[in-house]
Write a protein that holds these residues in place. Structure first.
Motif, PDB file in Angstrom:
ATOM      1  N   LEU A 287       3.009  -2.605   1.651  1.00  0.00           N
ATOM      2  CA  LEU A 287       4.148  -3.415   2.083  1.00  0.00           C
ATOM      3  C   LEU A 287       4.394  -4.576   1.115  1.00  0.00           C
ATOM      4  O   LEU A 287       3.480  -5.338   0.801  1.00  0.00           O
ATOM      5  CB  LEU A 287       3.883  -3.994   3.476  1.00  0.00           C
ATOM      6  N   THR A 288       5.632  -4.710   0.684  1.00  0.00           N
ATOM      7  CA  THR A 288       6.040  -5.852  -0.135  1.00  0.00           C
ATOM      8  C   THR A 288       7.087  -6.643   0.638  1.00  0.00           C
ATOM      9  O   THR A 288       8.160  -6.106   0.947  1.00  0.00           O
ATOM     10  CB  THR A 288       6.670  -5.355  -1.464  1.00  0.00           C
TER      11      THR A 288
ATOM     12  N   TRP B  97      10.398 -13.220  11.635  1.00  0.00           N
ATOM     13  CA  TRP B  97      10.439 -11.813  11.208  1.00  0.00           C
ATOM     14  C   TRP B  97      10.273 -11.759   9.697  1.00  0.00           C
ATOM     15  O   TRP B  97      10.610 -12.693   8.984  1.00  0.00           O
ATOM     16  CB  TRP B  97      11.770 -11.155  11.627  1.00  0.00           C
ATOM     17  N   VAL B  98       9.722 -10.643   9.250  1.00  0.00           N
ATOM     18  CA  VAL B  98       9.568 -10.393   7.815  1.00  0.00           C
ATOM     19  C   VAL B  98      10.013  -8.959   7.561  1.00  0.00           C
ATOM     20  O   VAL B  98       9.518  -8.032   8.219  1.00  0.00           O
ATOM     21  CB  VAL B  98       8.094 -10.550   7.362  1.00  0.00           C
ATOM     22  N   VAL B  99      10.953  -8.778   6.645  1.00  0.00           N
ATOM     23  CA  VAL B  99      11.330  -7.413   6.257  1.00  0.00           C
ATOM     24  C   VAL B  99      10.523  -7.034   5.019  1.00  0.00           C
ATOM     25  O   VAL B  99      10.419  -7.808   4.061  1.00  0.00           O
ATOM     26  CB  VAL B  99      12.842  -7.282   5.970  1.00  0.00           C
ATOM     27  N   PHE B 100       9.912  -5.864   5.081  1.00  0.00           N
ATOM     28  CA  PHE B 100       9.083  -5.358   3.989  1.00  0.00           C
ATOM     29  C   PHE B 100       9.715  -4.111   3.365  1.00  0.00           C
ATOM     30  O   PHE B 100      10.309  -3.281   4.078  1.00  0.00           O
ATOM     31  CB  PHE B 100       7.707  -4.928   4.510  1.00  0.00           C
ATOM     32  N   GLU B 101       9.525  -3.958   2.068  1.00  0.00           N
ATOM     33  CA  GLU B 101       9.777  -2.676   1.436  1.00  0.00           C
ATOM     34  C   GLU B 101       8.461  -1.900   1.474  1.00  0.00           C
ATOM     35  O   GLU B 101       7.384  -2.475   1.283  1.00  0.00           O
ATOM     36  CB  GLU B 101      10.230  -2.876  -0.008  1.00  0.00           C
ATOM     37  N   CYS B 102       8.543  -0.613   1.769  1.00  0.00           N
ATOM     38  CA  CYS B 102       7.342   0.222   1.865  1.00  0.00           C
ATOM     39  C   CYS B 102       7.219   1.037   0.584  1.00  0.00           C
ATOM     40  O   CYS B 102       8.170   1.730   0.200  1.00  0.00           O
ATOM     41  CB  CYS B 102       7.451   1.164   3.065  1.00  0.00           C
ATOM     42  N   THR B 103       6.077   0.919  -0.072  1.00  0.00           N
ATOM     43  CA  THR B 103       5.883   1.632  -1.328  1.00  0.00           C
ATOM     44  C   THR B 103       4.590   2.448  -1.272  1.00  0.00           C
ATOM     45  O   THR B 103       3.757   2.234  -0.395  1.00  0.00           O
ATOM     46  CB  THR B 103       5.794   0.646  -2.502  1.00  0.00           C
ATOM     47  N   ASP B 104       4.439   3.322  -2.243  1.00  0.00           N
ATOM     48  CA  ASP B 104       3.208   4.089  -2.406  1.00  0.00           C
ATOM     49  C   ASP B 104       2.813   4.793  -1.095  1.00  0.00           C
ATOM     50  O   ASP B 104       1.661   4.724  -0.659  1.00  0.00           O
ATOM     51  CB  ASP B 104       2.089   3.133  -2.876  1.00  0.00           C
TER      52      ASP B 104
ATOM     53  N   SER C  92       9.556   6.866   6.660  1.00  0.00           N
ATOM     54  CA  SER C  92       9.516   7.969   5.694  1.00  0.00           C
ATOM     55  C   SER C  92      10.856   8.103   4.980  1.00  0.00           C
ATOM     56  O   SER C  92      10.927   8.358   3.788  1.00  0.00           O
ATOM     57  CB  SER C  92       9.202   9.296   6.396  1.00  0.00           C
ATOM     58  N   LYS C  93      11.935   7.917   5.747  1.00  0.00           N
ATOM     59  CA  LYS C  93      13.280   8.107   5.196  1.00  0.00           C
ATOM     60  C   LYS C  93      13.813   6.849   4.518  1.00  0.00           C
ATOM     61  O   LYS C  93      14.374   6.909   3.433  1.00  0.00           O
ATOM     62  CB  LYS C  93      14.215   8.504   6.353  1.00  0.00           C
ATOM     63  N   GLU C  94      13.617   5.696   5.162  1.00  0.00           N
ATOM     64  CA  GLU C  94      14.336   4.492   4.710  1.00  0.00           C
ATOM     65  C   GLU C  94      13.491   3.504   3.926  1.00  0.00           C
ATOM     66  O   GLU C  94      14.019   2.545   3.355  1.00  0.00           O
ATOM     67  CB  GLU C  94      14.982   3.811   5.934  1.00  0.00           C
ATOM     68  N   LYS C  95      12.168   3.690   3.934  1.00  0.00           N
ATOM     69  CA  LYS C  95      11.252   2.891   3.091  1.00  0.00           C
ATOM     70  C   LYS C  95      11.322   1.378   3.339  1.00  0.00           C
ATOM     71  O   LYS C  95      11.076   0.584   2.425  1.00  0.00           O
ATOM     72  CB  LYS C  95      11.486   3.176   1.605  1.00  0.00           C
ATOM     73  N   HIS C  96      11.711   0.999   4.516  1.00  0.00           N
ATOM     74  CA  HIS C  96      11.718  -0.413   4.901  1.00  0.00           C
ATOM     75  C   HIS C  96      11.248  -0.537   6.345  1.00  0.00           C
ATOM     76  O   HIS C  96      11.442   0.391   7.143  1.00  0.00           O
ATOM     77  CB  HIS C  96      13.125  -1.028   4.804  1.00  0.00           C
ATOM     78  N   LEU C  97      10.669  -1.688   6.672  1.00  0.00           N
ATOM     79  CA  LEU C  97      10.386  -2.007   8.066  1.00  0.00           C
ATOM     80  C   LEU C  97      10.427  -3.515   8.238  1.00  0.00           C
ATOM     81  O   LEU C  97      10.242  -4.264   7.271  1.00  0.00           O
ATOM     82  CB  LEU C  97       9.036  -1.427   8.513  1.00  0.00           C
ATOM     83  N   ALA C  98      10.688  -3.954   9.477  1.00  0.00           N
ATOM     84  CA  ALA C  98      10.639  -5.390   9.776  1.00  0.00           C
ATOM     85  C   ALA C  98       9.501  -5.640  10.752  1.00  0.00           C
ATOM     86  O   ALA C  98       9.305  -4.887  11.714  1.00  0.00           O
ATOM     87  CB  ALA C  98      11.963  -5.863  10.368  1.00  0.00           C
ATOM     88  N   SER C  99       8.742  -6.694  10.467  1.00  0.00           N
ATOM     89  CA  SER C  99       7.638  -7.094  11.329  1.00  0.00           C
ATOM     90  C   SER C  99       8.118  -8.311  12.123  1.00  0.00           C
ATOM     91  O   SER C  99       8.451  -9.338  11.547  1.00  0.00           O
ATOM     92  CB  SER C  99       6.468  -7.452  10.408  1.00  0.00           C
ATOM     93  N   ASN C 100       8.195  -8.146  13.448  1.00  0.00           N
ATOM     94  CA  ASN C 100       8.706  -9.216  14.315  1.00  0.00           C
ATOM     95  C   ASN C 100       7.558  -9.920  15.018  1.00  0.00           C
ATOM     96  O   ASN C 100       6.732  -9.270  15.674  1.00  0.00           O
ATOM     97  CB  ASN C 100       9.646  -8.633  15.376  1.00  0.00           C
ATOM     98  N   ILE C 101       7.510 -11.244  14.887  1.00  0.00           N
ATOM     99  CA  ILE C 101       6.445 -12.010  15.529  1.00  0.00           C
ATOM    100  C   ILE C 101       6.925 -12.417  16.915  1.00  0.00           C
ATOM    101  O   ILE C 101       7.932 -13.104  17.064  1.00  0.00           O
ATOM    102  CB  ILE C 101       6.044 -13.208  14.649  1.00  0.00           C
ATOM    103  N   VAL C 102       6.195 -11.921  17.913  1.00  0.00           N
ATOM    104  CA  VAL C 102       6.640 -11.974  19.304  1.00  0.00           C
ATOM    105  C   VAL C 102       5.482 -12.464  20.172  1.00  0.00           C
ATOM    106  O   VAL C 102       4.341 -12.059  19.956  1.00  0.00           O
ATOM    107  CB  VAL C 102       7.082 -10.551  19.749  1.00  0.00           C
TER     108      VAL C 102
END
Lengths: 212, 212
Positions: free
Chosen positions: A137-138, A118-125, A70-80
């Motif tokens: 996610l972009t 890992w993939v870092v995404f920008e969170c939009t909309d 909500s605050k930072e508009k980014h997340l990383a998806s880690n393949i584990v």
């Protein structure tokens, strides 16, 4: 054969033009561990949903991941592929030392040291529903971590059973319904029969968490 | 990122000193598709069991795999991430064109063209029980097939659900017990919710096979 290495000559390869499908994030729900939090890193298993060409995520309100996104508009998806890490990151805070940082959009973003990729995404909309936040996610940056590729992730019903048991354990904690305990016991038996040491450790921890 | 390639510079890399763990065959049961048959190639999903340092397989009497291993004392374990191939090879004969051949011990041994990796084992110390043959496995040759690594096999509950449904479908065919149908319906719903196109195709085929 010294090990399984998805890319040669680089300990960690990074790419800013991200082809999501080559990272295995495809139609359906990819079960990854999401890391977030520029100030205090956090990790939790969350599915990346791809449906009709749209990539998005659904985050339950009140969680650390929800607050951070909500605050930072980014997340990383880690393949584990480590069942214990799925259980640990569901019920506990990981240690700060378990995170690494990658530069993205002028930020230093947390990823998991032991992720295979890992993939870092920008969170939009961002859209709020009653119980959740839905964000598109972009992908903006991604990488393989060759050092973590020690073996092929061969399908194992024990590993799969740990994932199922973890999902049902979170539902049991929310509702206290007996039917989830039955499912958890079923999957514990499968993890014990088909899994290896890590699946057994993961289920043992899950049982401890639930007081079983 | 053009794709996920476990080894560089070779379309197919082979090794005769096989480190099983780098092929992901580890403690517990690895769900692979076994190919056999020097004269008429055959494939079926069968788990490779590793327990207390021993690698072995349990083959049900009367199956093609059982007949071929009894006679030829070799089998190949193909590492496959395609849910449809798990269902097809459970209930149908694959096409001869779906097999490739590798030279092993003076034999030309069948492996699956679409496998991401394969290990050929010699079967020793064959022991018959009432319903099955148990054979110890010694790896003699293995290879990665880079051309088949298009993406990472990210954990997907839909893919896992197809594996479970397939196991229960074979039990349903043997026993006709209603409880297996209930499990299959549960996993169909999971495959539909969490899987992609291939998981849906696989479950559709499985339903056709069972006449559902």
């Amino acid at each position: 054969m010294t090990g399984f290495s998805p890319e040669c000559g680089k300990n960690r390869s990074e790419s800013s033009a991200v082809d999501l499908s080559s990272f295995g994030i495809r139609e359906g729900i990819s079960e990854t561990i999401i890391s977030t939090g520029l100030e205090s890193p956090n990790a939790a298993p969350i599915g990346i949903i791809v449906k009709g060409g749209r990539t998005f995520v659904r985050l339950f309100k009140g969680t650390h991941t929800w607050a951070n996104v909500s605050k930072e508009k980014h997340l990383a998806s880690n393949i584990v592929y480590d069942p214990l890490l799925f259980v640990r990151s569901t019920f506990f805070d990981l240690e700060p030392s378990e995170f690494d940082y990658v530069p993205v959009h002028g930020l230093s973003f947390p990823i998991l040291k032991t992720a295979s990729a890992w993939v870092v995404f920008e969170c939009t909309d961002l859209k709020n529903t009653d119980h959740a936040l839905v964000a598109d996610l972009t992908p903006i940056k991604a990488g393989f971590n060759e050092a973590n590729w020690k073996s092929l992730p061969v399908p194992n019903r024990g590993f799969n059973a740990v994932l199922e048991a973890t999902v049902h354990a979170t539902r049991y904690q929310l509702t206290g319904e007996e039917k989830y305990l039955e499912l958890i016991r079923h999957y514990e038996s499968l993890a014990s029969k088909c899994g290896g040491e890590n699946e057994k450790k993961a289920m043992k921890l899950l049982y401890e968490v639930l007081g079983l």
